[in-house]
Structures are given as structure tokens and as C-alpha cells.
Design a protein around this motif. Structure first.
Motif, PDB file in Angstrom:
ATOM      1  N   LEU A  54     -45.481 -45.290 -39.826  1.00  0.00           N
ATOM      2  CA  LEU A  54     -46.484 -46.200 -38.866  1.00  0.00           C
ATOM      3  C   LEU A  54     -47.552 -45.667 -38.552  1.00  0.00           C
ATOM      4  O   LEU A  54     -48.715 -46.199 -38.406  1.00  0.00           O
ATOM      5  N   ALA A  55     -47.677 -44.510 -38.021  1.00  0.00           N
ATOM      6  CA  ALA A  55     -48.801 -43.730 -37.349  1.00  0.00           C
ATOM      7  C   ALA A  55     -49.552 -42.861 -38.176  1.00  0.00           C
ATOM      8  O   ALA A  55     -50.570 -42.785 -38.261  1.00  0.00           O
ATOM      9  N   MET A  56     -48.439 -41.856 -39.024  1.00  0.00           N
ATOM     10  CA  MET A  56     -49.161 -40.842 -40.031  1.00  0.00           C
ATOM     11  C   MET A  56     -49.950 -41.670 -41.141  1.00  0.00           C
ATOM     12  O   MET A  56     -51.086 -41.037 -41.541  1.00  0.00           O
ATOM     13  N   MET A  57     -49.636 -42.698 -41.512  1.00  0.00           N
ATOM     14  CA  MET A  57     -50.229 -43.376 -42.554  1.00  0.00           C
ATOM     15  C   MET A  57     -51.503 -44.289 -42.272  1.00  0.00           C
ATOM     16  O   MET A  57     -52.113 -44.856 -42.910  1.00  0.00           O
ATOM     17  N   THR A  58     -51.534 -44.550 -40.756  1.00  0.00           N
ATOM     18  CA  THR A  58     -52.617 -45.421 -40.250  1.00  0.00           C
ATOM     19  C   THR A  58     -53.373 -44.961 -39.259  1.00  0.00           C
ATOM     20  O   THR A  58     -54.464 -45.458 -38.654  1.00  0.00           O
ATOM     21  N   GLY A  59     -53.299 -43.433 -39.071  1.00  0.00           N
ATOM     22  CA  GLY A  59     -54.208 -42.782 -38.318  1.00  0.00           C
ATOM     23  C   GLY A  59     -54.161 -42.824 -36.840  1.00  0.00           C
ATOM     24  O   GLY A  59     -54.721 -42.505 -35.985  1.00  0.00           O
ATOM     25  N   GLY A  60     -52.728 -43.206 -36.394  1.00  0.00           N
ATOM     26  CA  GLY A  60     -52.194 -43.157 -34.997  1.00  0.00           C
ATOM     27  C   GLY A  60     -51.829 -41.982 -34.639  1.00  0.00           C
ATOM     28  O   GLY A  60     -51.727 -40.946 -35.378  1.00  0.00           O
ATOM     29  N   VAL A  61     -51.420 -41.954 -33.400  1.00  0.00           N
ATOM     30  CA  VAL A  61     -50.830 -40.770 -32.696  1.00  0.00           C
ATOM     31  C   VAL A  61     -49.062 -41.243 -32.276  1.00  0.00           C
ATOM     32  O   VAL A  61     -48.679 -42.308 -32.292  1.00  0.00           O
ATOM     33  N   ILE A  62     -48.567 -40.128 -32.421  1.00  0.00           N
ATOM     34  CA  ILE A  62     -47.165 -40.107 -32.048  1.00  0.00           C
ATOM     35  C   ILE A  62     -46.753 -39.396 -30.677  1.00  0.00           C
ATOM     36  O   ILE A  62     -47.117 -38.211 -30.715  1.00  0.00           O
ATOM     37  N   ARG A  63     -46.451 -39.841 -29.746  1.00  0.00           N
ATOM     38  CA  ARG A  63     -45.834 -39.197 -28.329  1.00  0.00           C
ATOM     39  C   ARG A  63     -44.587 -39.426 -28.176  1.00  0.00           C
ATOM     40  O   ARG A  63     -43.984 -40.592 -27.952  1.00  0.00           O
ATOM     41  N   LEU A  64     -43.763 -38.312 -27.879  1.00  0.00           N
ATOM     42  CA  LEU A  64     -42.474 -38.359 -27.600  1.00  0.00           C
ATOM     43  C   LEU A  64     -42.277 -37.890 -26.161  1.00  0.00           C
ATOM     44  O   LEU A  64     -42.410 -36.610 -25.993  1.00  0.00           O
ATOM     45  N   TYR A  65     -41.702 -38.640 -25.276  1.00  0.00           N
ATOM     46  CA  TYR A  65     -41.490 -38.198 -24.017  1.00  0.00           C
ATOM     47  C   TYR A  65     -39.821 -38.014 -23.549  1.00  0.00           C
ATOM     48  O   TYR A  65     -39.052 -38.537 -24.320  1.00  0.00           O
ATOM     49  N   ASN A  66     -39.855 -37.396 -22.524  1.00  0.00           N
ATOM     50  CA  ASN A  66     -38.388 -37.188 -22.043  1.00  0.00           C
ATOM     51  C   ASN A  66     -38.436 -37.262 -20.212  1.00  0.00           C
ATOM     52  O   ASN A  66     -39.431 -37.556 -19.898  1.00  0.00           O
ATOM     53  N   SER A  67     -37.114 -36.801 -19.842  1.00  0.00           N
ATOM     54  CA  SER A  67     -37.012 -37.064 -18.541  1.00  0.00           C
ATOM     55  C   SER A  67     -38.146 -36.327 -17.797  1.00  0.00           C
ATOM     56  O   SER A  67     -38.433 -36.525 -16.367  1.00  0.00           O
ATOM     57  N   THR A  68     -38.560 -34.910 -18.401  1.00  0.00           N
ATOM     58  CA  THR A  68     -39.300 -34.181 -17.613  1.00  0.00           C
ATOM     59  C   THR A  68     -40.741 -34.460 -17.965  1.00  0.00           C
ATOM     60  O   THR A  68     -41.801 -33.913 -17.163  1.00  0.00           O
ATOM     61  N   THR A  69     -41.081 -35.058 -18.688  1.00  0.00           N
ATOM     62  CA  THR A  69     -42.504 -35.400 -19.179  1.00  0.00           C
ATOM     63  C   THR A  69     -42.837 -37.030 -18.953  1.00  0.00           C
ATOM     64  O   THR A  69     -44.146 -37.220 -19.044  1.00  0.00           O
ATOM     65  N   VAL A  70     -42.066 -37.641 -18.667  1.00  0.00           N
ATOM     66  CA  VAL A  70     -42.490 -39.182 -18.542  1.00  0.00           C
ATOM     67  C   VAL A  70     -43.363 -39.572 -17.452  1.00  0.00           C
ATOM     68  O   VAL A  70     -44.192 -40.752 -17.617  1.00  0.00           O
ATOM     69  N   GLU A  71     -43.629 -38.603 -16.381  1.00  0.00           N
ATOM     70  CA  GLU A  71     -44.233 -38.761 -15.393  1.00  0.00           C
ATOM     71  C   GLU A  71     -45.614 -38.620 -15.778  1.00  0.00           C
ATOM     72  O   GLU A  71     -46.682 -38.959 -15.102  1.00  0.00           O
ATOM     73  N   LEU A  72     -45.972 -37.876 -16.867  1.00  0.00           N
ATOM     74  CA  LEU A  72     -47.277 -37.860 -17.330  1.00  0.00           C
ATOM     75  C   LEU A  72     -47.701 -39.034 -18.273  1.00  0.00           C
ATOM     76  O   LEU A  72     -48.736 -39.051 -18.798  1.00  0.00           O
ATOM     77  N   PHE A  73     -46.780 -39.732 -18.507  1.00  0.00           N
ATOM     78  CA  PHE A  73     -46.948 -41.040 -19.590  1.00  0.00           C
ATOM     79  C   PHE A  73     -48.162 -41.866 -19.292  1.00  0.00           C
ATOM     80  O   PHE A  73     -49.036 -42.107 -20.132  1.00  0.00           O
ATOM     81  N   PRO A  74     -48.320 -42.207 -18.005  1.00  0.00           N
ATOM     82  CA  PRO A  74     -49.579 -43.316 -17.847  1.00  0.00           C
ATOM     83  C   PRO A  74     -50.923 -42.504 -18.186  1.00  0.00           C
ATOM     84  O   PRO A  74     -51.797 -42.762 -18.737  1.00  0.00           O
ATOM     85  N   GLU A  75     -50.779 -41.031 -17.535  1.00  0.00           N
ATOM     86  CA  GLU A  75     -52.146 -40.118 -17.517  1.00  0.00           C
ATOM     87  C   GLU A  75     -52.374 -39.742 -18.849  1.00  0.00           C
ATOM     88  O   GLU A  75     -53.364 -39.861 -19.375  1.00  0.00           O
ATOM     89  N   ASP A  76     -51.303 -39.555 -19.804  1.00  0.00           N
ATOM     90  CA  ASP A  76     -51.524 -39.320 -21.205  1.00  0.00           C
ATOM     91  C   ASP A  76     -52.034 -40.400 -21.921  1.00  0.00           C
ATOM     92  O   ASP A  76     -53.207 -40.418 -22.559  1.00  0.00           O
ATOM     93  N   ILE A  77     -51.545 -41.657 -21.844  1.00  0.00           N
ATOM     94  CA  ILE A  77     -52.065 -42.656 -22.694  1.00  0.00           C
ATOM     95  C   ILE A  77     -53.454 -43.087 -22.323  1.00  0.00           C
ATOM     96  O   ILE A  77     -54.316 -43.611 -23.111  1.00  0.00           O
ATOM     97  N   PHE A  78     -53.855 -42.929 -21.049  1.00  0.00           N
ATOM     98  CA  PHE A  78     -55.158 -43.220 -20.500  1.00  0.00           C
ATOM     99  C   PHE A  78     -56.015 -42.094 -21.294  1.00  0.00           C
ATOM    100  O   PHE A  78     -57.317 -42.337 -21.518  1.00  0.00           O
ATOM    101  N   SER A  79     -55.650 -40.964 -21.133  1.00  0.00           N
ATOM    102  CA  SER A  79     -56.519 -39.574 -21.543  1.00  0.00           C
ATOM    103  C   SER A  79     -56.629 -40.123 -23.136  1.00  0.00           C
ATOM    104  O   SER A  79     -57.978 -39.824 -23.633  1.00  0.00           O
ATOM    105  N   ILE A  80     -55.869 -40.413 -23.894  1.00  0.00           N
ATOM    106  CA  ILE A  80     -55.865 -40.703 -25.489  1.00  0.00           C
ATOM    107  C   ILE A  80     -56.757 -41.833 -25.551  1.00  0.00           C
ATOM    108  O   ILE A  80     -57.601 -41.632 -26.486  1.00  0.00           O
ATOM    109  N   LEU A  81     -56.623 -42.855 -24.988  1.00  0.00           N
ATOM    110  CA  LEU A  81     -57.514 -44.067 -25.227  1.00  0.00           C
ATOM    111  C   LEU A  81     -58.915 -43.852 -24.714  1.00  0.00           C
ATOM    112  O   LEU A  81     -59.756 -44.777 -25.219  1.00  0.00           O
TER     113      LEU A  81
END
Length: 700
Positions: free
Chosen positions: A339-366
Motif C-alpha cells: 500500500l505504501a511501497m507502490m504508491t510512494g507512501g511512508v511506513i512508520r512503526l511505533y511501539n511503547s517507547t516511541t509512541v510519544e513521538l507519534f504526533p511530532e513525527d507525523i507533523f514533521s513528515i507532512l
């Protein structure tokens, strides 16, 4: 503008013949990041810039002029000067296209390098697709990340919101109070959802202007806090199929560029494309069983992704897996990655230690600049051409030098393997040129908010000229290890998926053995064998990078985390050579204090660490940055002063972890690749093995 900001070559000097290319033992190719940095946009319409009548390359600083003609830098064809723009030599030398090897133009509809769609919509579309089957905490993380995404999108964006579980929930965002229309997803994979989206609501109720509807959109997002879903069924495949069908029939389908932000908390297990639950970790002595765990189980998502690409839909996956008995659940990345690889998208995989970065991460990407619906053409003249292409792009079925790029950002790299048309290669030349023309629809970064009001058409032209050499020593001197290993890694990942881990590992070792043999044969005249390749300082990193690859998670040692392996594949697919090198052999920097930016680069072994007199260490393995320091050093000051440059080199937000060292302590909890470990041999053992293999080959 420095060329290595956009293009990096495995060999800074090109081999003169095919025989020399084979004899040197090094890969020949390059990496290009077409959106790497913002170029000066010249107020020049591309139709006013002349092109070669033979190969259609654009005029460049490497073109040569006479009073009435000009010679193409690629094919050397002599062209008449057909435009008044180039007649006067005094004004000609000031023209931007003759001063800059890297330049960006305004594109007119109908130009030969124009986009496939001559009139793309100026309005970007973004649809958020949320999995609501997760825990309350997971839903809360999704909501906060989605709010951050809203802040990052241009106000001109047409925005839609879709939920999914065992049914599809579509928000009508035209109402002041959030309103959801639900559609049941048939459990039968072969059944269709009976109603089309356009039959349920008008398109201007589903897609609303972000700027004027922001409060209604935020109200709809906030309503998700109170939404309860007792089901653990996720109909991702049916939901995405439903959206793709909508945009296929959307009245402006040929003109729109749609980004789909997909939030997922578990395995798609219902409706079309449903997948079978299995352990996240597969332990086995069978290579075939390990290999099967990273291969797709069916073709559904690959086909769906092809349809999405055809409809100009760019899909990104933001995944926060749920836990079961303390372990993250398997989410099916071997299948859904397409879904991402063939359409030029990104894949982000979070866990309990990185999920706090989720909002900042998606904001930075967009917030980044984006190229959408692009065409990348590579012109090389008549002597050599592109053999294979790697990264999030695909070759045109009609024109071999043309590649389609659904979407990319400033950090996206494409890698190309070169080949000669004939064995004589460049025998009659002392230089060779490559020109890349990249036509795309441009969405400006948030820093250029005044120009984010619409998508505009751009064309970038890069022209590079490289010397042609006739000696292996000259080729070795020009080798870039990071780019070379990056190209080899692309081939190795493809080989793993086709032939398996054992075959890929064997061929990687064989390649380094053959290179060491050729180095000993042609450079050392067989008087000695040097597996460190230290005669040329620029090549001395190669054995370390290869060892790092063989000890990496890409080559499992009896156990494989299927989701994480695919995540790494997708991460490395389009990563810059510098960061690929850092993933394989991380950077370890030693600083004396926070008051200086000077540092020593250490090898990844305890001897180098112990000998170091520093008390600040920065370790960057591409996926995270680890800082080790004594208490008296301020953590934020270290991050701002010493790590800031590293953070700017990649897409999104990378975790930065601080570790306090006791005074005089050298206990760094990092992967010391040079040392023997369960992942493989030490660098000394590896070089010794190389030495033995080369000796045996010479004796045979």
C-alpha cells in the motif's frame, strides 16, 4: 549547488570499457535525491530552453557553442541555434541554464517533459483512515497524531475522514455536529460493499476545505474519544478498496492528487484482504520457514496498490500494534507494505517507547515539501544506460529511460545500476554525461506557507559530467563506499526475497572476496593480500560495512520478526547512501565537551572506546540516536549543539535517548559490530577469513 546534494555515484570516475568495469569488481551506478533541497526557481518557461534534436537533452553548462551551433553534452550532436535567446554570446553566458548544473523551471502544459496529466488539480486531497478497534490508549494516540497532521496540512486541502472495523464509517463533515454514515463490510472476501460512497453523500460533504471547515473537522476527531468499538475485526482491505473505487470514479479523478493517512493497530483480519494471525517472531532452523514469514501470503494488496497508483493515490501507514501478553501483535506488513511501497507512501512503526513521538513525527513528515505524480527521465547518451532501478519508483512500459514516481520528499533517494550498451563502452571519450529531468507536481513545505495554497508544476534538470578513466587504480581512488554498498544492498534485499537468506549471504561474501582478490592482483601485484583494502583510504570502510550488513537484522540468526524485517526493507528502500551506511555500520562520535563541535570518529570496538578520553559519546544507527554522558553535561545542550545536524538528515523524528555514565565508565550499551557476538564474527575474524579465502582462490 554541490552535486552530492542530489546525485552520488559509486564511482567518481567512469570505467572506459565493459571489461574494465568487470575487472575492477565494484558496482557502477548512482543514487539521486531529486527533491533533496530547494533550488532557485528560474522565471524561465521550459519551452524557451533549447534541446538537442537527436537525444532531446536540455542545453546545460557543459554544452559548447559556436556562432551558429551548439553541441550536446550527452551525445555530442551539433544543433543549430534556433532561438534568439542563445545568439548573443555576451548575454548567453548569463543565462541560468548555462550557469547551473542543477536548475528548476516553470512548466507549461503540453511540454514534452510535462506530467502525464497536463492539467493536475491545484488542490491537494488528504483522507485519514482510522482503525478504531484498538485500546483506549491507542485511539487516543491516533487522535493526537491526527490533530498534529491537521496542523501540518495546507489550509487549501480537501479533507475526508473514514473509520473502519467490521464496518466502514464515513464522516459527513459538512454538518456542524459530526455525522457518521456506516456501511457493513461483508465477511466474504469476494463480496462487494453494495453502495458506492457517492451514493451515500455528495463528494463535497465527504471532502471539505480544511481552512473553512477546521472546527468541524476537529469536532469530528474529538468525537472519537467517546466512540466505543467492542470488535477486534479490521476490514482494512475492503475499506481501502472502497476508497480507491471512489477516487477512480471521482469526477476529477484524472486531475487529483490524493494522500491517504492510514492508522492501523492490528492485523487486517476481516473482509477483502483478510490475513491469518501468526506469531510476531518466527523461530526456526529452516531457512524456507524464515523466508516464508517475510513473503506476502496473497496478491490482494499488491493489486490494490497498483489500482491506487493508477488513480494518483499515495498511501502512508502509521502503525501502533496492540499488545497481547506483553508482546506486540503481528500486523501483516509482508502483505500490506505494498500500500505504501507502490504508491510512494511512508511506513512508520511505533511501539511503547516511541509512541510519544507519534504526533511530532507525523507533523514533521507532512510539513515537508512533496513531489507528486512525477516522471523521472534519465538520459545517458548512446554508450551506456540504466540496467536496474531501485526505490519507490517504477519503469515506464514504453520508454526505458522513463520512471514513474508516485510521490517523494526531500529525503527520498532512487538508486540506479548502470551498464554499457557494448563492450567497448566509452573507449573514445575522456568524459561522460548524465542528465536527469524530473517533472512533478509540487506541494511546498510549511516553511513556504504563502506558496502552499496550491499544487504547482515544476521541472528539475540535473546534468553531471564525470571523467572516464582506463585504470583500476583510478577507479578505486574514486570509489564511494556508502553509495556502492547502498546499491549492493538494494540487490541483496531483492535477492533475499527471490532466493533466500543463505544465497544472498553467500553472494555478498563472494563479492567481497572477489574484490579483495582483484585488489591484491591489480594493485598489490599478488605480493600480499590486504583484506582491509587500506591502500586506498576511501575503500577501507567496505569490509566494515559488509560485516555490518551480514550481522544486521536483515540476516536473521534462526529467528525473524516479520513485521520489523519488512519495516527495515521499506525504510532502506529510498534511504540516502549516508544513512544506509549508518544503518549498517553506525556512527560513534566522541566529544570532549559541549563547548566544542569537534569530535573523533571511533570504530565500534571496546579498544577504541577505552582509549578515548572523552566523556560524551553520540551513537547514531539511523533508527535512533543514543547519547552517553556524565551527569555534569546538560542533556538538552548536547542534543541542540551536538546532535542537531544528525536529526536534520532524515525524514520525521528519530528517538534520542540519554544514558548517564558514571565518572570514568566506558560501558556503552551499543552494538559493537567489530566485536564477536551472537550475530556473527568479529572484524579480526572476518578479515582473517577473507585472507584465507583469497589465498585459496589464488592457489586454485
Amino acid at each position: 549547488m554541490a552535486s552530492d546534494e542530489f546525485m552520488q555515484f559509486t564511482l567518481g570516475s567512469f570505467p572506459k570499457t565493459g571489461e574494465l568495469k568487470e575487472e575492477c569488481g565494484l558496482p557502477w551506478g548512482f543514487s539521486v535525491a531529486p527533491l533533496a533541497d530547494d533550488l532557485q526557481l528560474e522565471a524561465v518557461h521550459i519551452n524557451n530552453v533549447v534541446r538537442c534534436s537527436d537525444c532531446y537533452a536540455y542545453v546545460s553548462p557543459y554544452s559548447t557553442f559556436s556562432p551558429t551551433t551548439w553541441a550536446c553534452a550527452l551525445c555530442e550532436n551539433v544543433n543549430d541555434i534556433s532561438s534568439d535567446r542563445y545568439v548573443n554570446p555576451n548575454t548567453r553566458r548569463e543565462l541560468p541554464e548555462l550557469q547551473n548544473s542543477f536548475i528548476e523551471y516553470i512548466v507549461d502544459d503540453g511540454d514534452d517533459e510535462s506530467l502525464v496529466d497536463p492539467s493536475p488539480s491545484e488542490i491537494p486531497i488528504t483522507v485519514a483512515v482510522l482503525d478504531i478497534t484498538g485500546s483506549i490508549d491507542t485511539i487516543s494516540h491516533f487522535i493526537e497524531a491526527l490533530k498534529a497532521a491537521i496542523d501540518a496540512l495546507p489550509e487549501c486541502t480537501l479533507f475526508g475522514l473514514v473509520l473502519y472495523s467490521y464496518n466502514i464509517g464515513i464522516f459527513d463533515l459538512s454538518f456542524p455536529t459530526p455525522r457518521i454514515i456506516n456501511l457493513n463490510i461483508p465477511s466474504d472476501e469476494n463480496s462487494q460493499v453494495n453502495l458506492k460512497l457517492e451514493d451515500l453523500m455528495a463528494s463535497d460533504h465527504f471532502l471539505v476545505r480544511l481552512g473553512s471547515s477546521k472546527q468541524r473537522i476537529l469536532a469530528a476527531i474529538d468525537s472519537l474519544y467517546s466512540l466505543k468499538c467492542e470488535s477486534n475485526l479490521r476490514g482494512l482491505g475492503t475499506t481501502m478498496d472502497y476508497l480507491v473505487q471512489f477516487f477512480e470514479s471521482y469526477q476529477y479523478q484524472e486531475n487529483v492528487h490524493t494522500r491517504v493517512l492510514t492508522f492501523l493497530s492490528g492485523l487486517p483480519n476481516y473482509g477483502k484482504g483478510s490475513l491469518v494471525k501468526r506469531p510476531r517472531y518466527i523461530k526456526s532452523d529452516s531457512e524456507d520457514e524464515l523466508l516464508q514469514s517475510i513473503l506476502p501470503t496473497n496478491e490482494y494488496y499488491r493489486k490494490l496498490s497498483t489500482d491506487a497508483s493508477s488513480s494518483n493515490i499515495n498511501i502512508s501507514l502509521f502503525i501502533l500494534p496492540q499488545t497481547e501478553d506483553g508482546e506486540l501483535q503481528y500486523v501483516g506488513l509482508p502483505d500490506i507494505k505494498y500500500l505504501a511501497m507502490m504508491t510512494g507512501g511512508v511506513i512508520r512503526l511505533y511501539n511503547s517507547t516511541t509512541v510519544e513521538l507519534f504526533p511530532e513525527d507525523i507533523f514533521s513528515i507532512l510539513c515537508q515539501s512533496f513531489a507528486l505524480h512525477g516522471l523521472l527521465r534519465i538520459r545517458t547518451g548512446e554508450k551506456f544506460t540504466v540496467k536496474e532501478a531501485y526505490g519507490p519508483l517504477y519503469r515506464d512500459t514504453m520508454q526505458e529511460d522513463m520512471f514513474h514516481v508516485d510521490a517523494c520528499n526531500k529525503f527520498t533517494n532512487f538508486t540506479f545500476d548502470l551498464k554499457f550498451y557494448k563492450a567497448e563502452g566509452l573507449s573514445y571519450q575522456n568524459k561522460a554525461a548524465i542528465q536527469i529531468a524530473f517533472a512533478y507536481a509540487y506541494l511546498a513545505p510549511i516553511s513556504e506557507n504563502e506558496t502552499r495554497s496550491k499544487i504547482v508544476k515544476r521541472l528539475r534538470v540535473f546534468t553531471v559530467v564525470k571523467p572516464v578513466v582506463n585504470s583500476i587504480s583510478s577507479i578505486y581512488r574514486s570509489c564511494d563506499p556508502d553509495v556502492s554498498i547502498s546499491l549492493l544492498l538494494c540487490k541483496i534485499i531483492r535477492l533475499i526475497l527471490d532466493e533466500g537468506f543463505i544465497e544472498a549471504e553467500s553472494l555478498m561474501k563472494d563479492w567481497l572476496t572477489i574484490l579483495t582478490m582483484k585488489h591484491a592482483d591489480y594493485i598489490l601485484r599478488r605480493k600480499s593480500i590486504d583484506p582491509t583494502l587500506s591502500r586506498y583510504e576511501n575503500m577501507s570502510d567496505i569490509p566494515y560495512l559488509v560485516l555490518g550488513l551480514l550481522k544486521s537484522k536483515l540476516f536473521p540468526k534462526g529467528i525473524v520478526n516479520s513485521d520489523y524485517w519488512i519495516y527495515l526493507q521499506c525504510l532502506l528502500n529510498g534511504l540516502s547512501p549516508t544513512l544506509v551506511g549508518r544503518f549498517l555500520y553506525p556512527v560513534l562520535r566522541a566529544y570532549e565537551s559541549t563547548s566544542t563541535i569537534d569530535f573523533d570518529n571511533l570504530r565500534l570496538n571496546m579498544n577504541d572506546v577505552i582509549r578515548s578520553e572523552s566523556n560524551i559519546y553520540v551513537y547514531d544507527n539511523c533508527t535512533s540516536i543514543e547519547i552517553f554522558s556524565t551527569k555534569e553535561n546538560n542533556a538538552e545542550k548536547i542534543k541542540h549543539r551536538l546532535v542537531g545536524g544528525l536529526l536534520d538528515e532524515r525524514l520525521g523524528i528519530v528517538p534520542v535517548n540519554f544514558h548517564v555514565l558514571d565518572a570514568g565508565s566506558k560501558k556503552l550499551t551499543i552494538n559493537l559490530i567489530d566485536e564477536e557476538s551472537p550475530d556473527g564474527m568479529s572484524i579480526e575474524q572476518f578479515l582473517s577469513m577473507l585472507n584465507v579465502d583469497v589465498k585459496a582462490s589464488f592457489q586454485n
